[in-house]
Design a protein around this motif. Structure first.
Motif, PDB file in Angstrom:
ATOM      1  N   ASP A  39       0.888  -1.157   0.000  1.00 16.41           N
ATOM      2  CA  ASP A  39       0.000   0.000   0.000  1.00 16.41           C
ATOM      3  C   ASP A  39       0.929   1.210   0.000  1.00 16.41           C
ATOM      4  OD1 ASP A  39      -1.543   2.191   0.665  1.00 16.41           O
ATOM      5  OD2 ASP A  39      -2.123   1.460   2.640  1.00 16.41           O
ATOM      6  N   ALA A  40       0.999   1.914  -1.122  1.00 19.56           N
ATOM      7  CA  ALA A  40       1.986   2.988  -1.278  1.00 19.56           C
ATOM      8  C   ALA A  40       1.568   4.294  -0.605  1.00 19.56           C
ATOM      9  CB  ALA A  40       2.260   3.227  -2.760  1.00 19.56           C
ATOM     10  N   THR A  41       0.695   4.193   0.415  1.00 21.09           N
ATOM     11  CA  THR A  41       0.332   5.363   1.221  1.00 21.09           C
ATOM     12  C   THR A  41       0.686   5.136   2.687  1.00 21.09           C
ATOM     13  OG1 THR A  41      -1.928   4.631   1.771  1.00 21.09           O
ATOM     14  CG2 THR A  41      -1.629   5.799  -0.324  1.00 21.09           C
ATOM     15  N   PHE A  42       1.367   4.032   2.975  1.00 18.01           N
ATOM     16  CA  PHE A  42       1.577   3.610   4.354  1.00 18.01           C
ATOM     17  C   PHE A  42       2.926   4.099   4.885  1.00 18.01           C
ATOM     18  CE2 PHE A  42       1.983  -0.063   7.535  1.00 18.01           C
ATOM     19  CZ  PHE A  42       1.107   0.519   8.419  1.00 18.01           C
ATOM     20  N   ALA A  43       3.027   5.412   5.065  1.00 13.20           N
ATOM     21  CA  ALA A  43       4.258   6.009   5.605  1.00 13.20           C
ATOM     22  C   ALA A  43       4.376   5.669   7.096  1.00 13.20           C
ATOM     23  CB  ALA A  43       4.213   7.518   5.411  1.00 13.20           C
ATOM     24  N   ASP A 189      -2.307   1.664  12.979  1.00 11.78           N
ATOM     25  CA  ASP A 189      -0.962   1.398  13.492  1.00 11.78           C
ATOM     26  C   ASP A 189      -0.366   2.643  14.139  1.00 11.78           C
ATOM     27  OD1 ASP A 189       0.078  -1.381  12.101  1.00 11.78           O
ATOM     28  OD2 ASP A 189      -1.401  -0.336  10.886  1.00 11.78           O
ATOM     29  N   GLU A 190       0.217   2.457  15.312  1.00 11.59           N
ATOM     30  CA  GLU A 190       0.842   3.565  16.037  1.00 11.59           C
ATOM     31  C   GLU A 190       1.964   4.196  15.225  1.00 11.59           C
ATOM     32  OE1 GLU A 190       3.160   4.428  20.282  1.00 11.59           O
ATOM     33  OE2 GLU A 190       2.311   2.454  19.869  1.00 11.59           O
ATOM     34  N   ILE A 191       2.834   3.393  14.648  1.00 11.45           N
ATOM     35  CA  ILE A 191       3.995   3.914  13.917  1.00 11.45           C
ATOM     36  C   ILE A 191       3.554   4.817  12.777  1.00 11.45           C
ATOM     37  CG2 ILE A 191       5.894   3.284  12.369  1.00 11.45           C
ATOM     38  CD1 ILE A 191       6.340   0.803  14.117  1.00 11.45           C
ATOM     39  N   SER A 192       2.629   4.342  11.959  1.00 15.42           N
ATOM     40  CA  SER A 192       2.192   5.096  10.792  1.00 15.42           C
ATOM     41  C   SER A 192       1.392   6.337  11.184  1.00 15.42           C
ATOM     42  CB  SER A 192       1.357   4.201   9.874  1.00 15.42           C
ATOM     43  OG  SER A 192       1.020   4.878   8.685  1.00 15.42           O
ATOM     44  N   GLY A 193       0.500   6.185  12.161  1.00  9.68           N
ATOM     45  CA  GLY A 193      -0.311   7.321  12.592  1.00  9.68           C
ATOM     46  C   GLY A 193       0.518   8.441  13.185  1.00  9.68           C
ATOM     47  N   TYR A 195       3.675   8.996  12.587  1.00 16.01           N
ATOM     48  CA  TYR A 195       4.498   9.558  11.506  1.00 16.01           C
ATOM     49  C   TYR A 195       3.681  10.596  10.734  1.00 16.01           C
ATOM     50  CZ  TYR A 195       7.880   9.696   7.671  1.00 16.01           C
ATOM     51  OH  TYR A 195       8.808  10.103   6.736  1.00 16.01           O
ATOM     52  N   TYR A 196       2.435  10.275  10.438  1.00 14.62           N
ATOM     53  CA  TYR A 196       1.532  11.204   9.753  1.00 14.62           C
ATOM     54  C   TYR A 196       1.349  12.467  10.583  1.00 14.62           C
ATOM     55  CZ  TYR A 196      -2.941  12.883   7.754  1.00 14.62           C
ATOM     56  OH  TYR A 196      -3.938  13.639   7.198  1.00 14.62           O
ATOM     57  N   ASN A 197       1.125  12.295  11.884  1.00 14.25           N
ATOM     58  CA  ASN A 197       0.848  13.435  12.754  1.00 14.25           C
ATOM     59  C   ASN A 197       2.079  14.303  12.999  1.00 14.25           C
ATOM     60  OD1 ASN A 197      -1.109  14.847  14.414  1.00 14.25           O
ATOM     61  ND2 ASN A 197       0.123  14.178  16.169  1.00 14.25           N
ATOM     62  N   ALA A 198       3.261  13.712  12.920  1.00  9.74           N
ATOM     63  CA  ALA A 198       4.490  14.479  13.148  1.00  9.74           C
ATOM     64  C   ALA A 198       4.642  15.596  12.127  1.00  9.74           C
ATOM     65  CB  ALA A 198       5.697  13.548  13.097  1.00  9.74           C
ATOM     66  N   SER A 201       0.572  17.695  13.024  1.00 12.21           N
ATOM     67  CA  SER A 201       0.175  18.033  14.402  1.00 12.21           C
ATOM     68  C   SER A 201      -1.307  18.379  14.503  1.00 12.21           C
ATOM     69  CB  SER A 201       1.018  19.197  14.930  1.00 12.21           C
ATOM     70  OG  SER A 201       2.377  18.837  15.000  1.00 12.21           O
ATOM     71  N   THR A 202      -2.146  17.605  13.832  1.00  7.45           N
ATOM     72  CA  THR A 202      -3.592  17.845  13.865  1.00  7.45           C
ATOM     73  C   THR A 202      -4.320  16.832  14.748  1.00  7.45           C
ATOM     74  OG1 THR A 202      -3.832  16.487  11.874  1.00  7.45           O
ATOM     75  CG2 THR A 202      -3.647  18.873  11.561  1.00  7.45           C
ATOM     76  N   LEU A 203      -3.576  15.867  15.287  1.00  8.48           N
ATOM     77  CA  LEU A 203      -4.209  14.745  15.983  1.00  8.48           C
ATOM     78  C   LEU A 203      -3.673  14.580  17.392  1.00  8.48           C
ATOM     79  CD1 LEU A 203      -3.898  12.150  13.076  1.00  8.48           C
ATOM     80  CD2 LEU A 203      -5.875  13.609  13.562  1.00  8.48           C
ATOM     81  N   THR A 204      -4.444  13.868  18.194  1.00  4.77           N
ATOM     82  CA  THR A 204      -3.964  13.354  19.466  1.00  4.77           C
ATOM     83  C   THR A 204      -4.207  11.850  19.449  1.00  4.77           C
ATOM     84  OG1 THR A 204      -4.040  13.627  21.868  1.00  4.77           O
ATOM     85  CG2 THR A 204      -6.147  13.634  20.700  1.00  4.77           C
ATOM     86  N   TYR A 205      -3.601  11.130  20.380  1.00  2.00           N
ATOM     87  CA  TYR A 205      -3.697   9.668  20.308  1.00  2.00           C
ATOM     88  C   TYR A 205      -3.674   9.051  21.691  1.00  2.00           C
ATOM     89  CZ  TYR A 205       1.288  10.785  20.177  1.00  2.00           C
ATOM     90  OH  TYR A 205       2.515  11.344  20.420  1.00  2.00           O
ATOM     91  N   SER A 206      -4.195   7.830  21.750  1.00  2.00           N
ATOM     92  CA  SER A 206      -4.361   7.138  23.025  1.00  2.00           C
ATOM     93  C   SER A 206      -3.068   6.494  23.498  1.00  2.00           C
ATOM     94  CB  SER A 206      -5.433   6.048  22.881  1.00  2.00           C
ATOM     95  OG  SER A 206      -5.001   5.043  21.967  1.00  2.00           O
TER      96      SER A 206
END
Length: 253
Positions: A39-43, A189-193, A195-198, A201-206
């Motif tokens: 999946d070429a969107t899975f950074a 996935d924590e790693i991908s999510g 990375y996206y947020n880094a 900075s639009t998200l928070t996470y559990s």
């Protein structure tokens, strides 16, 4: 006559043995390349950068394994929900894209040894309190179709209390709908999510996880020789420090 029959049996056994032999590694070396489905969107595991080139942690690992194998790694974007079908249909030679090892998938494919650990966590919009699993009750939750994130929600008792579970072709689409307010949460996935947020900075996470998991490279069940060679080369890369260099490059310390 007895000697002739014994010779005939031996010849048949040799023929059957060679006919059924696993030539997966030999075939790859003869071709000079193997095809990785992703999946070429899975950074940051595997995705297209701003120039359109496919890059990422798994991409660098696959390229290094190919180099040590004496072949080339080629990459083919696939729909994640159909990627195991692509593998079993021989459209690709392996899935190397942060694929979680699960019992259901292990019935269909052969996995290498785990090479990285990850978690399924909950992402919500910035400005909201980090969600806990019970907070998903009555909410609209997004997941990627066919992902371990989707499975972790469906396997959890909270699934019966969720207002709606919306499934997307990619995690990025789900996160964009979350940012736009069309979702209350995304499980992925924590790693991908992170990375996206880094970058945004639009998200928070559990802190709480829905599932802990290990990533493996998926190959066809019959391709044992190729599985064994990838395992050997990954072990070699870990021993000589190459694996950690690639890991630090993409995932930090």
């Amino acid at each position: 006559m007895k000697k002739f029959l014994m010779s005939l049996v031996l010849m048949v056994c040799v023929f059957v043995s060679s006919f059924g032999a696993d030539k997966s590694l030999e075939t790859v070396k003869e071709k000079g390349y193997f095809i990785v489905g992703l999946d070429a969107t899975f950074a940051p595991m595997g995705y297209r950068d701003e120039s359109g080139e496919i890059v990422g942690f798994d991409i660098d690992l696959a390229k290094e394994v190919a180099k040590r194998m004496g072949v080339e790694a080629r990459f083919k974007p696939c729909e994640w929900d159909a990627i195991i079908f692509d593998l079993r249909s021989k459209n690709i030679d392996m899935v190397w894209n942060g694929m979680t090892i699960t019992p259901a998938r292990a019935k269909q494919v052969a996995f290498t040894k785990p090479y990285l650990s990850d978690n399924q966590i909950i992402f919500t919009r910035k400005g909201t309190a980090p969600a806990k699993v019970q907070d998903l009750a009555g909410k609209v939750v997004g997941v990627q179709l066919g992902s371990s994130g989707a499975q972790s929600v469906e396997d959890n008792p909270i699934n019966k209390e969720i207002k709606e579970l919306k499934k997307y072709a990619t995690n990025v689409e789900a996160l964009m709908d979350l940012e736009a307010g069309r979702l209350d949460a995304v499980v992925m996935d924590e790693i991908s999510g992170k990375y996206y947020n880094a970058k945004k900075s639009t998200l928070t996470y559990s802190v709480e996880t829905l599932a802990d998991e290990d990533f493996g490279v998926a190959l066809r069940k019959q391709d044992k020789a190729l599985v064994d060679e990838i395992n050997r080369l990954l072990d070699e890369m870990k021993a000589d420090g190459t694996f950690d260099k690639i890991k630090v490059k993409w995932l930090g310390k």
